[in-house]
Design a protein around this motif. Structure first.
Motif, short mmCIF file in Angstrom:
data_model
loop_
_atom_site.label_atom_id
_atom_site.label_comp_id
_atom_site.label_asym_id
_atom_site.label_seq_id
_atom_site.Cartn_x
_atom_site.Cartn_y
_atom_site.Cartn_z
N LYS A 26 -7.53 8.34 -20.92
CA LYS A 26 -6.36 8.22 -21.80
C LYS A 26 -6.61 8.91 -23.14
N ASN A 27 -7.29 10.05 -23.06
CA ASN A 27 -7.56 10.89 -24.23
C ASN A 27 -8.32 10.16 -25.33
N ALA A 28 -9.25 9.28 -24.91
CA ALA A 28 -10.15 8.65 -25.88
C ALA A 28 -10.95 9.72 -26.61
N ILE A 29 -11.21 9.48 -27.88
CA ILE A 29 -11.89 10.46 -28.72
C ILE A 29 -13.40 10.29 -28.61
N THR A 30 -14.09 11.32 -28.15
CA THR A 30 -15.55 11.31 -28.11
C THR A 30 -16.09 11.93 -29.40
N LEU A 31 -17.39 11.78 -29.62
CA LEU A 31 -17.98 12.35 -30.83
C LEU A 31 -17.88 13.87 -30.86
N SER A 32 -18.02 14.50 -29.71
CA SER A 32 -17.89 15.97 -29.69
C SER A 32 -16.45 16.38 -30.03
N MET A 33 -15.48 15.58 -29.62
CA MET A 33 -14.08 15.89 -29.94
C MET A 33 -13.82 15.75 -31.43
N THR A 34 -14.49 14.79 -32.08
CA THR A 34 -14.28 14.65 -33.53
C THR A 34 -14.78 15.88 -34.26
N ASP A 35 -15.88 16.46 -33.79
CA ASP A 35 -16.38 17.69 -34.40
C ASP A 35 -15.35 18.82 -34.26
N GLY A 65 -7.73 5.72 -28.44
CA GLY A 65 -8.64 5.44 -29.54
C GLY A 65 -10.01 6.04 -29.32
N ALA A 66 -11.00 5.45 -29.98
CA ALA A 66 -12.37 5.92 -29.83
C ALA A 66 -12.88 5.58 -28.43
N ASP A 67 -13.77 6.41 -27.92
CA ASP A 67 -14.35 6.17 -26.60
C ASP A 67 -15.06 4.82 -26.60
N THR A 68 -14.70 3.96 -25.64
CA THR A 68 -15.26 2.60 -25.61
C THR A 68 -16.77 2.60 -25.40
N ARG A 69 -17.31 3.67 -24.82
CA ARG A 69 -18.76 3.74 -24.65
C ARG A 69 -19.46 3.88 -26.00
N ASP A 70 -18.84 4.60 -26.92
CA ASP A 70 -19.38 4.69 -28.26
C ASP A 70 -19.23 3.36 -29.00
N LEU A 71 -18.08 2.69 -28.78
CA LEU A 71 -17.89 1.38 -29.41
C LEU A 71 -18.90 0.37 -28.90
N ALA A 72 -19.19 0.41 -27.60
CA ALA A 72 -20.17 -0.50 -27.02
C ALA A 72 -21.55 -0.26 -27.61
#
Length: 264
Positions: A26-35, A65-72
């Motif tokens: 669902k187009n969650a934002i990953t860290l690479s996408m933020t760059d 939102g932010a990728d839940t794997r990063d939130l975890a």
């Protein structure tokens, strides 16, 4: 790889477009996408031929939102430098988008939740599909809102409705979002981009003027805002600049061509 989360970027006739591409999540934002979002914003800031920005997403949902794997990962040690860096990167990219010097439009298909709603609210104007649901989402996940979420909601909705969404967990349908001023208008998904492009045509045709209007809007409208008399002074110099640029001859009415002179 084609299925790698990414951000696609294009510029056409003064309109820059940023597309989130992570539909499987669902187009969650990953860290690479933020760059990549940051790089896009830097490009828009420095390329003065750009007069407007469109933000959209692949698939049938805008952003979860932010990728839940990063939130975890951040939940294991939320005060650690690594966790702070993760959340700062996501929200920082949204701030960069929200402070671009040109008018921006977000195209929300299906909905947006949590930090994904922050991203949509970072744009100046939001267009939504009829099935879209705008959901704060933080309370339901038992975490405090982040990224200036309450401020972004309050900017469009005011205190009561911002608290209803963030502290009570109320979500808004597309129709309710338009009625309450959170979104500009609703339209079918297949029409959304065309509407956005039409909306962007004038600022894209005159990027310098569009950037100056955006700057004045930011100065005058951001809290605590300005009094009417102060706003008059803010606008005076820029309007004088635009009049001088236009020149007096541009106001002269062209003589009408007699009907008899028009070839049949």
């Amino acid at each position: 790889m084609d299925d790698e989360p990414r951000v696609d970027v294009s510029v056409d006739d003064g309109i820059a477009r940023l597309t989130l591409v992570n539909p499987a999540r669902k187009n969650a934002i990953t860290l690479s996408m933020t760059d990549q979002i940051g790089e896009f914003c830097q490009m828009v800031e420095t390329d003065e031929s750009v007069g407007a920005v469109i933000v959209d997403a692949a698939g049938n949902y805008f952003c979860s939102g932010a990728d839940t794997r990063d939130l975890a990962a951040s939940s294991e040690a939320p005060a650690s430098p690594e966790a702070v860096a993760r959340t700062s990167a996501v929200y920082g990219s949204f701030v960069k988008l929200g402070t671009l010097p040109v008018p921006t439009v977000a195209l929300v298909k299906g909905g947006a939740v949590g930090a994904g709603l922050n991203l949509a609210l970072a744009a100046d104007v939001m267009l939504v599909t009829p099935d879209a649901v705008l959901d704060s989402g933080f309370l339901a996940r038992r975490i405090h809102p982040g990224g200036g979420h309450l401020r972004l909601l309050g900017r469009s909705l005011g205190y009561q409705q911002a608290v209803a969404m963030a502290a009570f967990g109320a979500a808004l349908s597309a129709e309710e979002a338009v009625a309450r001023g959170l979104a500009w208008r609703t339209a079918p998904a297949e029409e959304l981009l065309d509407i956005a492009v039409d909306l962007c045509r004038l600022p894209a045709a005159d990027p310098e003027l569009a950037r100056r209007i955006k700057r004045s809007a930011t100065i005058e409208l951001e809290d605590p805002g300005l009094s009417w008399s102060a706003a008059v002074e803010v606008e005076r110099g820029v309007q004088m600049w635009s009049l001088g640029r236009k020149g007096s001859q541009a106001w002269e009415r062209k003589p009408a061509v007699p009907t008899s002179a028009v070839p049949s």
